[in-house]
Motif scaffolding. Structure first.
Motif, PDB file in Angstrom:
ATOM      1  N   PHE A   2       0.819  -1.394   0.080  1.00  0.00           N
ATOM      2  CA  PHE A   2      -0.041  -0.079   0.052  1.00  0.00           C
ATOM      3  C   PHE A   2       0.809   1.219  -0.056  1.00  0.00           C
ATOM      4  O   PHE A   2       0.691   2.266  -0.637  1.00  0.00           O
ATOM      5  N   LYS A   3       1.909   1.106   0.833  1.00  0.00           N
ATOM      6  CA  LYS A   3       2.691   2.476   1.021  1.00  0.00           C
ATOM      7  C   LYS A   3       3.707   2.518  -0.404  1.00  0.00           C
ATOM      8  O   LYS A   3       3.778   3.706  -0.634  1.00  0.00           O
ATOM      9  N   ARG A   4       3.904   1.593  -1.197  1.00  0.00           N
ATOM     10  CA  ARG A   4       4.610   1.588  -2.205  1.00  0.00           C
ATOM     11  C   ARG A   4       3.800   2.413  -3.546  1.00  0.00           C
ATOM     12  O   ARG A   4       4.355   3.185  -4.137  1.00  0.00           O
ATOM     13  N   VAL A   5       2.532   2.088  -3.169  1.00  0.00           N
ATOM     14  CA  VAL A   5       1.715   2.931  -4.394  1.00  0.00           C
ATOM     15  C   VAL A   5       1.119   4.018  -3.958  1.00  0.00           C
ATOM     16  O   VAL A   5       1.246   4.962  -4.792  1.00  0.00           O
ATOM     17  N   PHE A   6       0.995   4.305  -2.760  1.00  0.00           N
ATOM     18  CA  PHE A   6       0.185   5.695  -2.248  1.00  0.00           C
ATOM     19  C   PHE A   6       1.297   6.468  -1.542  1.00  0.00           C
ATOM     20  O   PHE A   6       0.828   7.596  -1.433  1.00  0.00           O
ATOM     21  N   GLY A   7       2.313   5.886  -1.314  1.00  0.00           N
ATOM     22  CA  GLY A   7       3.388   6.979  -0.493  1.00  0.00           C
ATOM     23  C   GLY A   7       3.097   6.884   1.026  1.00  0.00           C
ATOM     24  O   GLY A   7       3.915   7.763   1.737  1.00  0.00           O
ATOM     25  N   ARG A   8       2.096   6.405   1.399  1.00  0.00           N
ATOM     26  CA  ARG A   8       1.543   6.447   2.912  1.00  0.00           C
ATOM     27  C   ARG A   8       0.998   5.013   3.254  1.00  0.00           C
ATOM     28  O   ARG A   8       0.588   4.276   2.556  1.00  0.00           O
ATOM     29  N   SER A   9       0.993   4.968   4.628  1.00  0.00           N
ATOM     30  CA  SER A   9       0.447   3.591   5.198  1.00  0.00           C
ATOM     31  C   SER A   9      -1.196   3.815   4.976  1.00  0.00           C
ATOM     32  O   SER A   9      -1.722   4.828   4.785  1.00  0.00           O
ATOM     33  N   PRO A  10      -1.519   2.505   5.224  1.00  0.00           N
ATOM     34  CA  PRO A  10      -3.374   2.582   5.132  1.00  0.00           C
ATOM     35  C   PRO A  10      -3.923   3.551   6.171  1.00  0.00           C
ATOM     36  O   PRO A  10      -4.707   4.390   5.907  1.00  0.00           O
ATOM     37  N   THR A  11      -3.297   3.603   7.446  1.00  0.00           N
ATOM     38  CA  THR A  11      -3.701   4.247   8.538  1.00  0.00           C
ATOM     39  C   THR A  11      -3.367   5.907   8.313  1.00  0.00           C
ATOM     40  O   THR A  11      -4.424   6.601   8.497  1.00  0.00           O
ATOM     41  N   GLN A  12      -2.295   6.219   7.678  1.00  0.00           N
ATOM     42  CA  GLN A  12      -1.773   7.491   7.680  1.00  0.00           C
ATOM     43  C   GLN A  12      -2.947   8.075   6.351  1.00  0.00           C
ATOM     44  O   GLN A  12      -3.401   9.254   6.418  1.00  0.00           O
ATOM     45  N   LEU A  13      -3.123   7.268   5.421  1.00  0.00           N
ATOM     46  CA  LEU A  13      -4.109   7.767   4.359  1.00  0.00           C
ATOM     47  C   LEU A  13      -5.462   8.006   4.848  1.00  0.00           C
ATOM     48  O   LEU A  13      -6.166   8.913   4.601  1.00  0.00           O
ATOM     49  N   ARG A  14      -5.929   6.860   5.619  1.00  0.00           N
ATOM     50  CA  ARG A  14      -7.082   6.988   6.107  1.00  0.00           C
ATOM     51  C   ARG A  14      -7.412   8.380   7.107  1.00  0.00           C
ATOM     52  O   ARG A  14      -8.280   9.086   6.841  1.00  0.00           O
ATOM     53  N   GLN A  15      -6.555   8.719   7.862  1.00  0.00           N
ATOM     54  CA  GLN A  15      -6.472   9.724   8.829  1.00  0.00           C
ATOM     55  C   GLN A  15      -6.399  11.211   8.063  1.00  0.00           C
ATOM     56  O   GLN A  15      -7.139  11.954   8.156  1.00  0.00           O
ATOM     57  N   ALA A  16      -5.769  11.325   6.897  1.00  0.00           N
ATOM     58  CA  ALA A  16      -5.688  12.463   5.782  1.00  0.00           C
ATOM     59  C   ALA A  16      -6.843  12.512   5.272  1.00  0.00           C
ATOM     60  O   ALA A  16      -7.436  13.726   4.855  1.00  0.00           O
ATOM     61  N   GLU A  17      -7.653  11.331   4.875  1.00  0.00           N
ATOM     62  CA  GLU A  17      -8.884  11.460   4.004  1.00  0.00           C
ATOM     63  C   GLU A  17      -9.885  12.015   4.807  1.00  0.00           C
ATOM     64  O   GLU A  17     -10.904  12.669   4.552  1.00  0.00           O
ATOM     65  N   ASN A  18      -9.974  11.604   6.222  1.00  0.00           N
ATOM     66  CA  ASN A  18     -10.995  11.768   7.048  1.00  0.00           C
ATOM     67  C   ASN A  18     -10.821  13.271   7.644  1.00  0.00           C
ATOM     68  O   ASN A  18     -11.817  13.856   7.907  1.00  0.00           O
ATOM     69  N   ALA A  19      -9.479  13.730   7.432  1.00  0.00           N
ATOM     70  CA  ALA A  19      -9.245  15.234   7.717  1.00  0.00           C
ATOM     71  C   ALA A  19      -9.748  16.220   6.791  1.00  0.00           C
ATOM     72  O   ALA A  19     -10.172  17.350   6.923  1.00  0.00           O
ATOM     73  N   GLU A  20     -10.074  15.557   5.534  1.00  0.00           N
ATOM     74  CA  GLU A  20     -10.506  16.610   4.328  1.00  0.00           C
ATOM     75  C   GLU A  20     -12.007  16.983   4.585  1.00  0.00           C
ATOM     76  O   GLU A  20     -12.755  16.323   4.939  1.00  0.00           O
TER      77      GLU A  20
END
Length: 303
Positions: free
Chosen positions: A285-303
């Protein structure tokens, strides 16, 4: 069997859609900024040019349609010697979807779609930024009709308008892709163009119909009747990446969508997508998106 293009489109949610009309006369030139969207347009009458950065201006005539993917900045004009006006501030787009200037010798109608989330890049990255369908092509007639239906739906806000808008976006995109591939071939279309190849299209269908399977290059090659080396080389030539890189990328986009829609856990996603551990899934997941699943979930929830 799941059609891979339909499978990808199922991950795309339209955040906003708009249909606009431009009617102009005399000498004119307008520039418009880049926008992270799909923009379809049709020339209803008249002739003009569209100029994109670092490309030769392209002539447009009556009936022509075009698609801008990840819409870049562009100038549309009937006189390229003129200094272009800012097309966003020159017209009152805030209060009207119709812009008029100097007459109506030339008229264009356009529909634009902005997508939610990051899954749209899976599609947009594979598309040329400018796709032209000439007015003489039967598909151009269909596209103009579809834009007219979209215009009515957005204007009327009738029952079911949200669903119709979503479906019209899908229809416009599929119609454009079919017409463009038929006219230009598959070489500039990445995995989208590869769908029309009998063998590589079959391999993509296998991946999309069972992304959790532990596919190997050899198994995919055998399934479609090719040698391992020939398949790997041909797949990368058409799709732009190695078979297992595409598999990983598709798995991660599926995972991202499931996290956003249902809050699926990392453990359940790892298991359903063929990973032996949450750690292996997280690394992919991190190789594709540059962030871990947890980090990406937190970032999208904050938007």
């Amino acid at each position: 069997m799941i059609d891979p293009l339909s499978d990808v489109l199922s991950l795309l949610d339209i955040a906003s859609a708009r249909c606009t009309r431009l009617e102009v006369g005399g000498r004119w030139s307008f520039r418009f900024p880049a926008k992270p969207a799909l923009k379809f347009a049709a020339v209803l009458r008249g002739r003009c040019w569209i100029a994109l950065p670092e490309e030769q201006p392209f002539p447009l005539g009556p009936g022509d349609t075009f698609l801008l993917a990840n819409a870049p900045a562009y100038v549309i004009a009937n006189d390229l010697s003129m200094q272009p006006e800012d097309g966003m501030s020159f017209f009152d787009w805030e209060h009207s979807n119709v812009a008029r200037h100097g007459g109506d010798e030339t008229a264009l109608v356009a529909g634009s779609f902005v997508f939610e989330g990051g899954n749209a890049q899976l599609l947009l990255d594979a598309l040329p930024r400018f796709m032209h369908i000439p007015g003489s092509d039967r598909a151009a007639t269909i596209l103009r009709g579809s834009l007219a239906v979209l215009d009515e739906e957005l204007d009327a806000a009738s029952m079911g308008a949200t669903l119709m808008t979503r479906r019209m976006g899908d229809i416009l995109l599929v119609q454009t892709l079919r017409a463009y591939v038929a006219k230009e071939g598959t070489s500039s279309m990445g995995w989208v163009g590869a769908l029309t190849d009998r063998r590589i299209g079959a391999a993509l269908s296998l991946i999309h119909n069972d992304p959790g399977h532990g596919w190997t290059v050899n198994e995919l090659a055998t399934s479609i009747g090719m040698s391992r080396s020939g398949f790997a080389r041909y797949f990368k030539e058409l799709v732009g990446m190695a078979p297992l890189d595409y598999l990983t990328r598709w798995r991660m986009h599926r995972a991202r969508d499931a996290m956003r829609r249902s809050g699926a856990s990392v453990g359940s996603l790892a298991q359903s997508l063929g990973y032996a551990s949450e750690s292996a899934f997280g690394n992919a997941f991190k190789r594709v998106f540059g962030r871990s699943p947890t980090q990406l979930r937190q970032a999208e929830n904050a938007e």
